[in-house]
Scaffold this motif. Sequence first.
Motif, short mmCIF file in Angstrom:
data_model
loop_
_atom_site.label_atom_id
_atom_site.label_comp_id
_atom_site.label_asym_id
_atom_site.label_seq_id
_atom_site.Cartn_x
_atom_site.Cartn_y
_atom_site.Cartn_z
N ASP A 1 0.84 -1.20 0.00
CA ASP A 1 0.00 0.00 0.00
C ASP A 1 0.88 1.25 0.00
O ASP A 1 1.93 1.29 0.61
CB ASP A 1 -0.87 -0.02 1.26
N PRO B 1 -7.51 2.86 1.76
CA PRO B 1 -7.82 1.55 2.35
C PRO B 1 -9.28 1.43 2.73
O PRO B 1 -10.03 2.42 2.77
CB PRO B 1 -6.92 1.53 3.59
N ARG C 1 -5.08 6.57 4.43
CA ARG C 1 -4.40 5.85 5.51
C ARG C 1 -3.62 6.81 6.40
O ARG C 1 -3.51 6.59 7.61
CB ARG C 1 -3.46 4.80 4.91
N THR D 1 -0.38 7.38 6.40
CA THR D 1 1.01 7.00 6.67
C THR D 1 1.96 7.72 5.73
O THR D 1 1.56 8.22 4.68
CB THR D 1 1.18 5.48 6.50
N PRO E 1 1.86 3.35 10.69
CA PRO E 1 0.40 3.16 10.75
C PRO E 1 -0.16 3.40 12.15
O PRO E 1 -1.25 3.94 12.30
CB PRO E 1 0.23 1.70 10.32
N HIS F 1 -5.45 -1.64 10.77
CA HIS F 1 -4.78 -0.40 10.36
C HIS F 1 -3.25 -0.50 10.40
O HIS F 1 -2.56 0.31 9.78
CB HIS F 1 -5.23 0.78 11.23
N ARG F 2 -2.71 -1.50 11.11
CA ARG F 2 -1.26 -1.62 11.19
C ARG F 2 -0.65 -2.34 9.99
O ARG F 2 0.52 -2.17 9.70
CB ARG F 2 -0.87 -2.35 12.48
N GLU F 3 -1.46 -3.15 9.33
CA GLU F 3 -0.97 -3.87 8.15
C GLU F 3 -1.17 -3.01 6.91
O GLU F 3 -2.29 -2.56 6.64
CB GLU F 3 -1.74 -5.19 8.00
N THR F 4 -0.11 -2.77 6.15
CA THR F 4 -0.20 -1.87 4.99
C THR F 4 -0.18 -2.61 3.66
O THR F 4 -0.20 -1.96 2.62
CB THR F 4 0.95 -0.85 5.01
N GLU F 5 -0.11 -3.93 3.67
CA GLU F 5 -0.14 -4.67 2.41
C GLU F 5 -1.57 -4.79 1.90
O GLU F 5 -2.49 -5.11 2.65
CB GLU F 5 0.47 -6.06 2.59
N LYS F 6 -1.77 -4.54 0.63
CA LYS F 6 -3.10 -4.65 0.04
C LYS F 6 -3.54 -6.10 -0.03
O LYS F 6 -4.73 -6.40 0.06
CB LYS F 6 -3.11 -4.03 -1.36
N GLU G 1 -6.18 -7.68 2.46
CA GLU G 1 -6.93 -6.61 3.12
C GLU G 1 -8.40 -6.98 3.30
O GLU G 1 -8.99 -6.76 4.37
CB GLU G 1 -6.82 -5.31 2.34
#
Length: 494
Positions: A118, A124, A330, A332, A338, A412-417, A420
């Motif tokens: 992401d 998101p 997001r 970030t 995040p 919200h801490r995970e930024t990989e699409k 999701e």
Amino acid sequence: MDQSYKARKEAFVSNLAGGNILEINAVTLVAPASVLLWSVLQSRLSFFNPYGGPALVADFLLNVLAILFATTIYAAAPWTLNILLVSPALLLLFISPAPRTQQKAKPPAKKSSSHVIDTPASLPMHPFLTTYRAAMMIVTCVAILAVDFPIFPRRFAKVENWGTSLMDLGVGSFVFSGGVVSARSLLKGRTSTATKPPLFRRLTASFRHSIPLLVLGLIRLYSVKGLDYAEHVTEYGVHWNFFFTLGLLPPFVEIFDGLATFVPSYELLALGVAALYQVVLESTDLKGYILVSPRGPDLFSKNREGIFSFLGYLAIFLAGRAVGVRVIPRGTSASKSPKQARKDLLISLGVQSLVWIGLFTLNSTYAFGYGANIPVSRRLANLPYVLWVSAFNIGQLFLFCSVETVFFPFVHRETEKSGEAERVSLATSRIMAAFNKNGLAIFLVANLLTGAVNLSIPTLDVNTVQSMAILVAYAAVITGVALAMQKANIKLVL
């Protein structure tokens, strides 16, 4: 419809003065309290995963029937219902260890050679936004039928001229939530490299998207007149209805998007529209014209409530869009994690809520001798009404966001699409997701069912047990429709 019964129906929803804002807050707090209990059950026990029969029943009890009960049989004791919902949640928190269940609720990490990372500019999915919009939709659908039964307190029904009520708040919240999600397309346009189309083309496109809502408004108009259905004329006017207001919002918002170049804050645009409208109400004869002037033969005079209150609803929509612009990204960056971005979001929502509450207090009370003491009027959609609706909805968003942040931090801490959708589904009620996906379509179904019930049952004359049986069945039907549409992956864009 029998004319004497029709007169009773119209009198039942006319000349009402509303209720206390603190009581309205207590009733609407049931939605966040229910989501709190749902979140504890899911994060600590994975109760809704897999989603079987018991999970469906519990989901329906918590997120639909709790709201129905808050507005009917628990209307006189909303704090009791809140305690009944929060107490088991607190008990589970004490007896269930957080690390073990958080790990269970978190989806397994998927190893892939081609992770899609992401970017700060991407948009998101936020479970708390889904929950917020769905809760608002459920309250709205419940109230539009429940208001026709004696079990629904008259103080919750729409006021005649001045005052606050649950249904007055619901109408404005419907518009505000639409403004929040409208920010997604605006943000996508900002990150796009394509040249922004000229205003005329954007207006044409927005009118095209408004056509279904305007058609629904015409259908409702002709249905009400053709079936001789009881109606409250002073709500919007003789011919105007809420679908017309919703349908005309997008084109006007496009015009204000152009103004955003010069006033780069939708909050200021919203306050500017509402304040200017209030100045005109106070400095001219417009207020008297809307409230007490005889209705002339022309369409403008017959529908003056709907036409002028549109300005207030436009301000509410712009205020919602302002919040959406801040909430949806997001947040970030290379220097902001995040976790820090979510902390900043919560602080922002909390501060915004306090600011809007302060503005509402200054306008609607004397506020230690400094306030304007202007009463709230949903019929006018005046400045205090705009401020009240905005303050309430931002506060609700803060509560839902807080619950998600505490119980589902992996969202919200995970930024990989990649993954999701799975993460979001674990943090979102299946029923809430269904109501959010096809909100306007479900609202239309709820209106049709409301009309069918009123044409077939003398709602004023049924007892409490019969009323609750009808309302529970109605809630089950609209929930079933929402879930069926979601399972069939149907999304109707109105």
